[in-house]
Design a protein around this motif. Sequence first.
Motif, short mmCIF file in Angstrom:
data_model
loop_
_atom_site.label_atom_id
_atom_site.label_comp_id
_atom_site.label_asym_id
_atom_site.label_seq_id
_atom_site.Cartn_x
_atom_site.Cartn_y
_atom_site.Cartn_z
N ASP A 1 -1.52 6.07 -12.34
CA ASP A 1 -1.56 4.61 -12.04
C ASP A 1 -1.49 4.37 -10.49
N VAL A 2 -1.11 5.56 -9.83
CA VAL A 2 -0.97 5.52 -8.13
C VAL A 2 -2.50 5.68 -7.82
N ALA A 3 -3.18 6.62 -8.49
CA ALA A 3 -4.37 6.85 -8.04
C ALA A 3 -5.42 5.74 -8.45
N ARG A 4 -5.07 5.21 -9.60
CA ARG A 4 -5.93 4.01 -9.95
C ARG A 4 -5.93 2.57 -9.13
N ASN B 1 0.80 -1.22 0.02
CA ASN B 1 -0.10 0.09 0.18
C ASN B 1 0.71 1.23 -0.11
N SER B 2 2.22 1.30 -0.11
CA SER B 2 3.03 2.37 -0.16
C SER B 2 2.97 2.68 -1.67
N GLN B 3 3.51 4.09 -2.09
CA GLN B 3 3.70 4.58 -3.24
C GLN B 3 5.22 4.28 -3.95
N GLY B 4 5.90 3.53 -3.16
CA GLY B 4 7.07 3.53 -3.60
C GLY B 4 7.22 3.06 -4.94
N PHE B 5 6.42 1.98 -5.62
CA PHE B 5 6.47 1.93 -6.97
C PHE B 5 6.20 2.90 -7.89
N ALA B 6 5.70 4.18 -7.47
CA ALA B 6 5.59 5.14 -8.50
C ALA B 6 7.05 5.68 -8.82
N ALA B 7 8.17 5.82 -8.05
CA ALA B 7 9.25 6.08 -8.23
C ALA B 7 9.88 4.98 -9.34
N LEU B 8 9.58 3.73 -9.25
CA LEU B 8 9.98 2.81 -10.20
C LEU B 8 9.40 3.21 -11.52
N GLN B 9 8.03 3.16 -11.58
CA GLN B 9 7.34 3.64 -12.76
C GLN B 9 8.10 4.84 -13.50
N GLY C 1 -3.23 3.85 -16.90
CA GLY C 1 -3.07 2.75 -17.98
C GLY C 1 -4.18 1.82 -17.77
N GLU C 2 -4.41 0.99 -18.85
CA GLU C 2 -5.48 -0.19 -18.92
C GLU C 2 -4.87 -1.56 -18.98
N PRO C 3 -4.76 -2.26 -18.03
CA PRO C 3 -4.09 -3.95 -18.18
C PRO C 3 -5.22 -4.86 -18.68
N LYS C 4 -4.72 -5.91 -19.63
CA LYS C 4 -5.48 -6.85 -20.44
C LYS C 4 -5.58 -8.01 -19.42
N LEU D 1 1.11 -5.27 -10.66
CA LEU D 1 2.53 -5.00 -10.25
C LEU D 1 3.36 -5.32 -11.66
N ASP D 2 3.33 -6.45 -11.89
CA ASP D 2 4.47 -6.91 -12.86
C ASP D 2 4.05 -5.98 -14.05
N TRP D 3 2.88 -5.81 -14.60
CA TRP D 3 2.65 -5.21 -15.80
C TRP D 3 2.98 -3.71 -15.60
N LEU D 4 2.77 -3.01 -14.37
CA LEU D 4 2.97 -1.54 -14.03
C LEU D 4 4.53 -1.47 -14.14
N LEU D 5 5.42 -2.39 -13.93
CA LEU D 5 6.75 -2.30 -13.81
C LEU D 5 7.48 -3.03 -14.94
N SER D 6 6.64 -3.23 -16.03
CA SER D 6 7.46 -3.97 -17.25
C SER D 6 8.08 -2.68 -18.04
N ASP D 7 9.13 -3.21 -18.83
CA ASP D 7 9.87 -2.24 -19.76
C ASP D 7 8.87 -1.89 -20.77
N ALA D 8 8.16 -2.82 -20.95
CA ALA D 8 7.23 -2.66 -22.31
C ALA D 8 6.24 -1.46 -21.91
N TYR D 9 5.50 -1.82 -20.67
CA TYR D 9 4.60 -0.42 -20.28
C TYR D 9 5.16 0.83 -20.08
N GLY D 10 6.81 0.87 -19.74
CA GLY D 10 7.46 2.09 -19.40
C GLY D 10 7.61 2.81 -20.85
N LYS D 11 7.78 1.91 -21.88
CA LYS D 11 8.04 2.42 -23.22
C LYS D 11 6.48 3.11 -23.73
N GLU D 12 5.72 2.12 -23.27
CA GLU D 12 4.23 2.67 -23.88
C GLU D 12 3.93 3.87 -23.14
#
Length: 602
Positions: free
Chosen positions: A353-356, A311-319, A396-399, A368-379
């Motif tokens: 994405d943090v807000a969503r 529940n932290s916002q740490g992964f926002a920095a990774l994104q 973003g919208e995950p499949k 999380l795996d999708w949010l931190l993927s290289d492909a999503y970063g490029k997108e």
Amino acid sequence: MQDMMKRFLAFTAAAALSFTPAAAQQTATKSGVQKPALEIGGGGRPVGEAWARSPVYAANGMVATAHPLASQIAIDILKKGGTAVDAAIAANAALGLMEPTGNGIGGDLFAIIWDPKTQKLYGLNASGKSPMGTSYEEFIKQLDGRETIPPFGPLPVTVPGTVDGWFEMHERFGRLSMADILAPTIDYANEGHPIAPVIGYYFGRNLKRFEENLDMIGEFENARATYFADGPPKEGKIFKNPDLANTLTKIAEGGRDVFYKGEIARTMDAYFKRIGGNLRYEDFAAHSSKWVEPGCVTYRKGYELCELPPNSQGFAALQMANILKNIDLAQYPRGSAEVLHYITEAKRLAFEDVARFYADPDMSPAPLDWLLSDAYGKERFALIDPAKASPEFGPGEPKLEGEGDTTYLTVADKDGMMVSLIQSNYRGMGSGLVADGLGFMFQDRGELFSLDPNHPNVYAPGKRPFQTIIPAFMKKDGKPYMSFGLMGGGMQPQGHVQVMINMVDYGMNLQEAGDAARLNHDGGRQPTNDLAGTGADLLGTLNVEPGISDETVERLKAMGHKVKRVDNGVMFGGYQAIVRDPETGVYHGATEMRKDGQALGY
């Protein structure tokens, strides 16, 4: 020092496009031409940037905290044979006494620990939950027509997780007894310590805000007696807190159970019953911390940034890092409009994405795996227009940001253990509530729940709210390199990324990377909104410190950003950091001018 910075900037042509210290004001004519400041300040430095001190170097141990006395306590613990975890707990306890404007045992804690024995990073989530006995429907009724959760009083209070976090870390990585670890703070609480300047400033801010919201707080007599008996404590004034000394003594002798299941828990239970709050003994007794797996993303040049998951916002920095590694920022001058533009747009994209998605993973798991993927970063990077600010981004919208006053500290020991620890009461000093005779204020972290029943971060009984506080860590070529962090709500992930960019892309040393002027983008959808982001300022405001040049500010405005200069460092965080040289093992330590802190080694 400020006058010296003015003189230096006036004579340095490159300053117009560089990150300069927050205290470095520029003088300008109406035409925008920089003129020398008339004041004569201090002397110049023989090495490095003229506006930054040297980092601290030591071979056996290093500490960086927001208060010199807390740093000294931690160094003493290391010299007695304590581990970095022992010293971190000792420093955190001291800061709860000496810097109660940002933290204390009424709040939550997160930590990242590098263990040299197992050669692994460990993450600890010591955050508390909402009252188990209060349903969503009942909570809405208690709001009495409010459309948001109040920032003060009993409604936003969640279970304090810090004390349990101490004992979790200590059980796994500690060496000295908890009595030895807490003894220095108990002595200072009984005998007193002088108030530091920045902390004195924050005491005044907090009392003003409390007095403006007394109706919301309700019971304020205990807090006034504990902290404000003679008004806000002033710089240099001796401050004592014998109630806190008594509480810490009980914890030292009785362990975590005295806080969550024993005498202190009973006192907290009786207090909330008396003032009409929702927390009960059962909430404290049921509390536990969680060991979690830190996430890491590769940035460039072999550097990896590591943070803690929701529940932290740490992964926002990774994104943000995942987005920004798609552009070579070093092709532009430091502090240029291009660099600030890319950082700001990356932050806006990540925070959508943090807000969503960011919430208690036990109840609302995020992709999380999708949010931190290289492909999503490029997108996401592809959505950035290099020439102008986008009026609006969506998730973003995950499949999921908020104001926050916090303390960050880091400790490293002779064996190579490194601790990155952050601890907070959230909004300023917290809720305004102090239980009878306990000497600490309860956090108001529950303000960060959403009220949208369809939102992942919606209020629910027994649930952890979204958290802004995040420790950080960096690896270099797979080896431990840097434990660091920075205080201040939504500033934290964007501050982590700016420090990383300063070091990796622009070759700044540890001290310069923290003293350099920062940006703080505020706005966009928040984890506390409904899913549609109703009422959110989707473009937001780009706040910059005075060291960002007038030329850069004007160019950013022309690109469509709403830019605001902010003259003090309050909203830009408070940084501490330790680097371990991978070849020599020597530690580099740094703390920054926006706080009262000190880095110490031996």
